[in-house]
Design an enzyme around this catalytic site. Structure first.
Site, mmCIF file in Angstrom:
data_model
loop_
_atom_site.group_PDB
_atom_site.id
_atom_site.type_symbol
_atom_site.label_atom_id
_atom_site.label_comp_id
_atom_site.label_asym_id
_atom_site.label_seq_id
_atom_site.Cartn_x
_atom_site.Cartn_y
_atom_site.Cartn_z
ATOM 1 N N GLU A 228 -4.388 -9.480 2.924
ATOM 2 C CA GLU A 228 -5.007 -9.337 4.253
ATOM 3 C C GLU A 228 -6.248 -10.206 4.431
ATOM 4 O OE1 GLU A 228 -3.875 -6.897 2.381
ATOM 5 O OE2 GLU A 228 -2.998 -5.283 3.563
ATOM 6 N N GLU B 106 0.836 -1.219 0.000
ATOM 7 C CA GLU B 106 0.000 0.000 0.000
ATOM 8 C C GLU B 106 0.866 1.263 0.000
ATOM 9 O OE1 GLU B 106 -2.508 -1.440 3.356
ATOM 10 O OE2 GLU B 106 -4.157 -0.580 2.188
#
Ligand code: NAD
Length: 735
Positions: A150, A128
């Protein structure tokens, strides 16, 4: 700074090298967040700095968020909840959830160009960071994987990942990427425009600097006026073509069992309708909710913490010296033996692959050749890799070739006599000091060990099919198996990079015993008159990978029949259910329906077209229930509770001795509802008291098989949980 090196060159370009001390991989923890925050401010504020390159000093770029930090969030939440109430607790989690997201947003709106120089794998929060940079350059490295995995531990990307990804590609692709948590290779990342350029590793930093010097951009596409969403706005023709289908797919894939997956759908759907900063706020709200969900806690514990501990040898007897295996023998080159040879050779071990004649042994080796050909076709391996792997496998009918092996694994027919013969032949060559493993699926290890020269060195090494895909290996201790044999077996499993669980000998060991109760429940539902399609759908709705009837077809209906008959012969009529007996007898003996293997089981397997439920099943049902009167929630409970209860029994009997193994084994071995964290976590999540009450209710209605065992009743009375009462040693030490 502890985690980053910061250098500014003569041309005013900052090089930020992330290299956390004492760790093999960079992760995001609170100290990293604080330092990144400072760095972003520093680059923005210093007029002499033209832009920044962020790279890593390790082999990889970074692994993601430190999950122990997230676990701490949950405990902090509970503390604040108790002390200051729900609003304050929620506020704390929300502020925490936004922290990294706000830093990344500050970075991308700082007015200075940032480039991610990805030297290796970047996952989760670390990827990210790269997404927040204005440009991404990757070093050409075949090992690199990029992704936002995730979801695999019940979380979702909460540092802008859902919003940036959804603005970088078509909505359907973005949802797919986020919901699957795929870890992709560089060529695919380039096609998906997740990396801009791939350069030789030696040129990585200079290429990044050149970009800043020559063509810097300081605004992300979504911050430029007139930005158009690649997948079109939600409320547009394109959006309308995407969302209804995406919702249907989401339901099909998750059965709405994973709060994190639902949060991804909502974050993207809502986020795409508002300005970027608001979208990030929405994402953080969902993240704050998900991070304290019981599903995330259970999944992080089982699929990350416990799995890592087991992989690193949590159950290995510390007194035993580390062994390093070089050469192994595999006897039986059938479906399992061929798979075992493949995964072993892939791990660099020499393999002697034995079967009754040269042709059968060669066929076993051909299995590896086929798998490698597939890998080459998909660009995952080169011809050289295949040649090297195949050169490590020696197929032969000659037991003398076993000379010099460090371990033998037997995978011949499931027949006590055949196994005894193979063991004797092998031991005549290797002697009795070499550890001997059997891949039996049903024969007790203790009794097989008696047929070997030295039961101390005999152990169960139970693989799952297909061996190359299934990550679990169930190690079974016979009554006399000694620690050195266990150590060798665990060292072997570690060498082939699979996850081991260690169980004590029992009928069906752990995994087959428990999954057998799932299949039996499906059979009994059928005899009660529940429509077959409903049984199958409810199995998947409960979170199992396939319905109980499909599963039985895969492992073979005649095998279930054989096991039932053996159980009855050994333990008496009370140990089996007569309704299941007559169903299996009808299927196997009278109708010759053995499962997928003869294309006739609970399903039909037409040569062209997909399998379909066998219409004759309705004929076997003496009673038929009206589907509208059936309580679907109760069917789901039955399917999951019977497995959890059997696990609790295994625990009480000492078949299982570690809660981590029960949970990890159930998810990796038979796909037990991963969102629950595994069979024992399922009980803990519900609360032992409620679970016992559920079992008692089901026992009254459906029979004694649901009667809770003594251990559970006692735990319910005392208000105990499995992870509380049987906390793994590590946790006790930490406390
Ligand atoms: P399989 O029939 O495909 O293979 C068995 C192989 O052993 C055959 O190639 C046969 O020629 C060979 N063989 C028989 N006697 C031999 C001997 N004396 N010496 C050398 N080779 C001999 O069976 P499989 O499915 O690979 O199962 C092998 C073992 O693994 C069984 O004990 C089975 O219960 C167990 N197992 C199977 C599965 C599964 O899903 N199939 C899963 C876990 C464990």
């Amino acid at each position: 700074m502890a985690n980053f090196k910061f250098d500014v060159d003569a041309e005013g370009i900052a090089l930020i090298t992330w290299d956390m001390p004492g760790k093999t991989m960079n992760v995001i923890d609170t100290s990293v967040m604080a330092e990144l925050d400072t760095l972003v401010d520093k680059v923005a504020a210093d007029a002499a700095i033209k832009g920044a390159v962020v790279t890593s000093g390790k082999d990889t770029f970074g692994g993601g968020a430190d999950l122990t930090m997230l676990e701490k969030q949950r405990t902090d939440y509970m503390t604040i909840l108790k002390a200051k109430g729900e609003e304050a607790a929620n506020q704390m989690v929300f502020e925490f959830s936004r922290r990294l997201s706000l830093i990344y947003r500050k970075l991308e709106t700082s007015g200075k160009p940032w480039v991610a120089a990805l030297n290796g794998t970047a996952m989760g929060g670390c990827f990210e960071l790269a997404l927040a940079c204005h440009h991404r350059i990757a070093a050409d490295n075949p090992k690199t994987r990029l992704g936002l995995p995730e979801i695999k531990v019940g979380l979702f990307p909460g540092a802008g990942g859902t919003q940036r990804i959804a603005r970088m590609m078509a909505t359907a692709d973005a949802l797919q990427f986020l919901l699957k948590g795929d870890q992709i290779r560089l060529d695919r990342a380039k096609t998906m425009k997740l990396v801009d350029t791939i350069v030789p590793a030696a040129d990585l930093v200079s290429a990044a600097k050149t970009w800043i010097k020559t063509a810097p951009k300081v605004k992300q596409p979504w911050d430029v006026d007139g930005f158009k969403l690649p997948g079109g706005p939600v409320w547009s023709k394109m959006g309308m073509m995407t969302w209804p289908a995406a919702n249907a797919l989401y339901r099909k894939e998750t059965q709405d069992n994973y709060p994190a997956a639902r949060a991804i759908m909502s974050s993207v759907f809502e986020g795409l309708q508002v300005p970027f900063d608001t979208a990030l706020r929405i994402e953080s709200r969902y993240f704050a909710k998900i991070v304290r969900s019981p599903e995330a806690a259970a999944m992080i514990r089982s699929l990350f913490v416990s799995m890592q501990e087991l992989n690193k040898g949590a159950r290995r007897p510390a007194s035993q010296p580390q062994t390093s295996l070089r050469k192994i023998g595999v006897i039986g080159a059938g479906l399992m033996g061929a798979g075992i040879a493949y995964v072993s050779a892939q791990a660099g071990l020499e393999v002697v692959l034995i079967d009754r004649d040269q042709e059968a042994a060669d066929k076993g080796k051909a299995y590896s050749a086929n798998l490698m050909a597939g890998q080459i076709k998909r660009g995952r391996a080169k011809q050289d890799d295949a040649d090297a792997l195949l050169a490590r496998i020696t197929p032969t009918p000659d037991y003398n070739a076993l000379k010099g092996v460090d371990l033998v694994i037997e995978a011949v027919f499931e027949d006590r006599k055949v196994k005894a013969e193979a063991t004797a032949k092998a031991q005549a060559v290797v002697g009795d000091t070499i550890v001997f493993g059997s891949n039996t699926s049903t024969l007790p290890i203790t009794s097989l060990a008696e047929q070997s020269k030295d039961p101390k060195n005999f152990i169960g090494i139970h693989f799952f099919s297909p061996v190359d895909k299934m990550m679990l290996v169930e190690i079974i201790m016979g009554e006399k198996t000694a620690d050195p044999a266990l150590a060798v077996a665990l060292d072997y499993v570690r060498a082939i990079r699979k996850t081991p669980i260690v169980v004590n000998d029992s009928r069906g060991f752990y995994t087959s015993r428990v999954v057998g109760t799932y299949i039996r429940e499906g059979h009994l539902m059928l005899t009660e008159g529940v429509p077959a399609a409903m049984i199958e759908n409810v199995g998947r709705m409960a979170g199992m990978p396939v319905g109980p009837l499909s599963l039985n077809d895969e492992v073979a209906v005649d095998l279930a029949w054989k096991i039932l008959k053996a159980t009855e012969a050994d333990l008496g009529a009370k140990a089996i259910d007569p309704r299941q007996k007559s169903l299996l007898e009808e299927m196997v003996e009278k109708r010759g329906r053995y499962g997928r293997k003869n294309a006739k089981g609970f399903y039909d397997y037409p040569q062209s077209g997909p399998k379909r439920l066998w219409p004759g099943l309705a004929e076997l049902q003496k009673e038929k229930l009206d589907p509208d009167t059936i309580d679907v929630a109760e069917l789901k409970h039955r399917l999951l509770a019977i497995q959890a209860l059997e696990t609790a029994r295994c625990f009480e009997e000492g078949v299982l001795t570690d809660v981590r193994e029960a949970d990890v084994g159930s998810i990796l071995g038979f796909g037990y509802a991963p969102y629950s964290g595994g069979t024992l976590s399922y009980i803990d999540m519900m609360g032992t008291k409620s679970f016992v009450a559920l079992c008692e209710r089901l026992a009254q209605k459906y029979g004694e098989r649901f009667a809770p065992n003594k251990l559970l009743v006692e735990m319910a009375q005392k208000g105990e949980s499995f992870y509380g009462r049987f906390a793994p040693k590590r946790q006790k030490q930490a406390a």
